[in-house]
Design an enzyme around this catalytic site. Structure first.
Site, PDB file in Angstrom:
ATOM      1  N   GLN A   8       6.066   6.811  16.043  1.00 45.41           N
ATOM      2  CA  GLN A   8       5.181   6.600  14.856  1.00 45.41           C
ATOM      3  C   GLN A   8       4.190   5.577  15.123  1.00 45.41           C
ATOM      4  O   GLN A   8       3.000   5.786  14.895  1.00 45.41           O
ATOM      5  CB  GLN A   8       6.134   6.570  13.727  1.00 45.41           C
ATOM      6  CG  GLN A   8       5.279   6.219  12.458  1.00 45.41           C
ATOM      7  CD  GLN A   8       5.943   5.720  11.319  1.00 45.41           C
ATOM      8  OE1 GLN A   8       6.571   4.619  11.537  1.00 45.41           O
ATOM      9  NE2 GLN A   8       6.163   6.469  10.365  1.00 45.41           N
TER      10      GLN A   8
ATOM     11  N   GLU B 145       0.666  -1.171   0.046  1.00 48.84           N
ATOM     12  CA  GLU B 145       0.088  -0.042  -0.124  1.00 48.84           C
ATOM     13  C   GLU B 145       0.916   1.239  -0.029  1.00 48.84           C
ATOM     14  O   GLU B 145       1.851   1.392   0.753  1.00 48.84           O
ATOM     15  CB  GLU B 145      -1.130   0.005   1.074  1.00 48.84           C
ATOM     16  CG  GLU B 145      -1.852   1.253   1.210  1.00 48.84           C
ATOM     17  CD  GLU B 145      -2.743   1.000   2.348  1.00 48.84           C
ATOM     18  OE1 GLU B 145      -3.921   0.170   2.197  1.00 48.84           O
ATOM     19  OE2 GLU B 145      -2.843   1.847   3.318  1.00 48.84           O
TER      20      GLU B 145
ATOM     21  N   HIS C 243     -13.262  -2.419  15.110  1.00 54.49           N
ATOM     22  CA  HIS C 243     -13.386  -0.981  14.483  1.00 54.49           C
ATOM     23  C   HIS C 243     -13.636  -0.156  15.792  1.00 54.49           C
ATOM     24  O   HIS C 243     -14.552  -0.310  16.668  1.00 54.49           O
ATOM     25  CB  HIS C 243     -14.314  -0.730  13.443  1.00 54.49           C
ATOM     26  CG  HIS C 243     -14.237   0.477  12.649  1.00 54.49           C
ATOM     27  ND1 HIS C 243     -14.947   1.808  13.325  1.00 54.49           N
ATOM     28  CD2 HIS C 243     -13.886   0.896  11.497  1.00 54.49           C
ATOM     29  CE1 HIS C 243     -14.634   2.670  12.574  1.00 54.49           C
ATOM     30  NE2 HIS C 243     -14.023   2.402  11.413  1.00 54.49           N
TER      31      HIS C 243
ATOM     32  N   ALA D 299     -20.050   1.327   4.114  1.00 55.84           N
ATOM     33  CA  ALA D 299     -19.295   0.784   3.129  1.00 55.84           C
ATOM     34  C   ALA D 299     -19.998  -0.212   1.986  1.00 55.84           C
ATOM     35  O   ALA D 299     -19.630  -0.453   0.887  1.00 55.84           O
ATOM     36  CB  ALA D 299     -17.920   0.099   3.560  1.00 55.84           C
TER      37      ALA D 299
ATOM     38  N   GLY E   9     -14.825   5.291   5.409  1.00 52.30           N
ATOM     39  CA  GLY E   9     -13.857   6.266   5.574  1.00 52.30           C
ATOM     40  C   GLY E   9     -14.047   7.169   6.577  1.00 52.30           C
ATOM     41  O   GLY E   9     -15.080   6.942   7.510  1.00 52.30           O
ATOM     42  N   ASP E  10     -13.055   7.623   7.220  1.00 52.48           N
ATOM     43  CA  ASP E  10     -12.837   8.452   8.756  1.00 52.48           C
ATOM     44  C   ASP E  10     -13.523   9.542   8.446  1.00 52.48           C
ATOM     45  O   ASP E  10     -13.602  10.349   7.558  1.00 52.48           O
ATOM     46  CB  ASP E  10     -11.498   8.429   9.242  1.00 52.48           C
ATOM     47  CG  ASP E  10     -10.778   7.127   9.299  1.00 52.48           C
ATOM     48  OD1 ASP E  10     -11.642   6.186   9.606  1.00 52.48           O
ATOM     49  OD2 ASP E  10      -9.531   6.942   9.259  1.00 52.48           O
TER      50      ASP E  10
ATOM     51  N   THR F 124      -3.830   5.071  -1.122  1.00 46.89           N
ATOM     52  CA  THR F 124      -4.833   5.736  -0.397  1.00 46.89           C
ATOM     53  C   THR F 124      -5.313   7.067  -1.199  1.00 46.89           C
ATOM     54  O   THR F 124      -4.503   7.556  -2.069  1.00 46.89           O
ATOM     55  CB  THR F 124      -4.276   5.821   0.945  1.00 46.89           C
ATOM     56  OG1 THR F 124      -3.197   6.553   1.067  1.00 46.89           O
ATOM     57  CG2 THR F 124      -4.201   4.637   1.535  1.00 46.89           C
TER      58      THR F 124
ATOM     59  N   HIS G 109      -8.083   3.275  -3.104  1.00 45.41           N
ATOM     60  CA  HIS G 109      -9.014   3.381  -2.122  1.00 45.41           C
ATOM     61  C   HIS G 109     -10.132   4.444  -2.562  1.00 45.41           C
ATOM     62  O   HIS G 109      -9.969   5.144  -3.720  1.00 45.41           O
ATOM     63  CB  HIS G 109      -8.267   3.937  -1.179  1.00 45.41           C
ATOM     64  CG  HIS G 109      -7.386   3.251  -0.004  1.00 45.41           C
ATOM     65  ND1 HIS G 109      -7.420   3.237   1.293  1.00 45.41           N
ATOM     66  CD2 HIS G 109      -6.723   2.153  -0.572  1.00 45.41           C
ATOM     67  CE1 HIS G 109      -6.696   2.159   1.581  1.00 45.41           C
ATOM     68  NE2 HIS G 109      -5.924   1.588   0.378  1.00 45.41           N
TER      69      HIS G 109
END
Length: 291
Positions: A215, A17, A152, A127, A108-109, A48, A77
């Site tokens: 990170q 990705e 989730h 989705a 999606g956020d 993405t 995406h």
């Protein structure tokens, strides 16, 4: 070859990705890393786009370049955020015209500054509705959907989360790609739960080679992925970049070996547009299509 067919061969099929860089120099660097990753014979690349579709055009540019370089299938995406159905179909048509093969279909956020998802007027809420739209109007596109081994963050419980996933699969998804996780046991439990729920498409684990503990904490906080105490202890023994890279890559390599030994059909790597960590963790491993 359909998206699900990518996982029919013996061995472990891999994919990578990417995300859209912000500068032309960034795209050039990404393409150089893609060329290095080709030594591992990936089946396809995904890309993405930014929150609310802010980098959709760049995503398609990246995928067009990657397809030219690799001659492999590519996947974009696509989220429901900020688009009505006409706009979603316009994007899907542009993607199809450019040779995009697959779509990673996501709700999606919420956009930055929002705490919850809101439906765009004339748009979609879930989705599974996006999967239905693609199946109805762009039936040649392969479809991947997201699964969540650690549930989730908006789901009320694991059972409800699994029911949501089954709706996406029943709507026509070819495969499930999971959110990243650091404990393989979480994936195996999730995989078993999927089978019991009647989900029989390939379940592809998503792995992120961690190369920086801060990170890792930030990403884990965003996606509700627990960092094992043993990994945290090892990474925080020494804050040097070299030490954290080595520990993180070795953890992802052990994850990979264990996943292969436990019969996963493929692994999807979140490589953050770089190749060094993925190259080191994959070096010498037996993967699909390799001697």
């Amino acid at each position: 070859m359909t998206l699900a067919d990518q996982y029919l061969s013996d061995g472990c099929a891999i994919s990578f990705e990417l995300f859209p860089p912000k500068t032309p120099e960034g795209i050039d660097s990404l393409c150089q890393n893609v060329e290095r990753l080709m030594q591992f014979q990936p089946k396809y690349f995904t890309c993405t786009y930014g929150a609310g579709g802010s980098s959709q055009r760049t995503t398609l540019d990246v995928l067009e370049r990657v397809k030219q370089i690799t001659q492999l299938p590519v996947a974009s995406h696509l989220t429901c955020v900020g688009s009505n159905t006409d706009q979603l179909c316009e994007y899907l048509q542009r993607a199809t015209d450019l040779g995009v093969d697959y779509i990673v279909a996501l709700r999606g956020d919420p956009p930055k500054g929002s705490t919850e998802f809101s439906v765009t007027e004339g748009g979609l809420r879930y989705a599974n509705e996006l999967v239905e739209l693609i199946r109805e109007r762009f039936s040649d596109l392969g479809i991947a959907v997201a699964g969540y081994p650690e549930v989730h963050q908006e789901a009320v419980d694991a059972k409800t989360d699994l029911e949501n996933l089954k709706r996406k699969v029943d709507a026509g998804a070819d495969i499930v790609i999971t959110q990243l996780f650091y404990e393989n046991a979480d994936f195996y439990r999730f995989r078993d739960d999927c089978v019991r729920a009647g989900i029989h498409v390939p379940i592809i684990p998503g792995v992120l080679p961690v190369t920086n503990f801060k990170q890792a904490q930030r990403i884990a906080g965003m996606c509700k992925a627990a960092i094992p105490a043993s990994l945290e202890t090892e990474m925080t023994k020494d804050d040097s970049a070299e030490h954290q890279f080595r520990v993180g890559v070795e953890h992802a390599r052990k994850q990979t070996i264990d996943l292969i030994e436990n019969g996963v059909p493929g692994i999807h790597y979140y490589v953050l547009n770089k190749s060094e960590a993925a190259a080191e963790l994959l070096d010498g491993l037996q993967l699909a299509g390799q001697a």
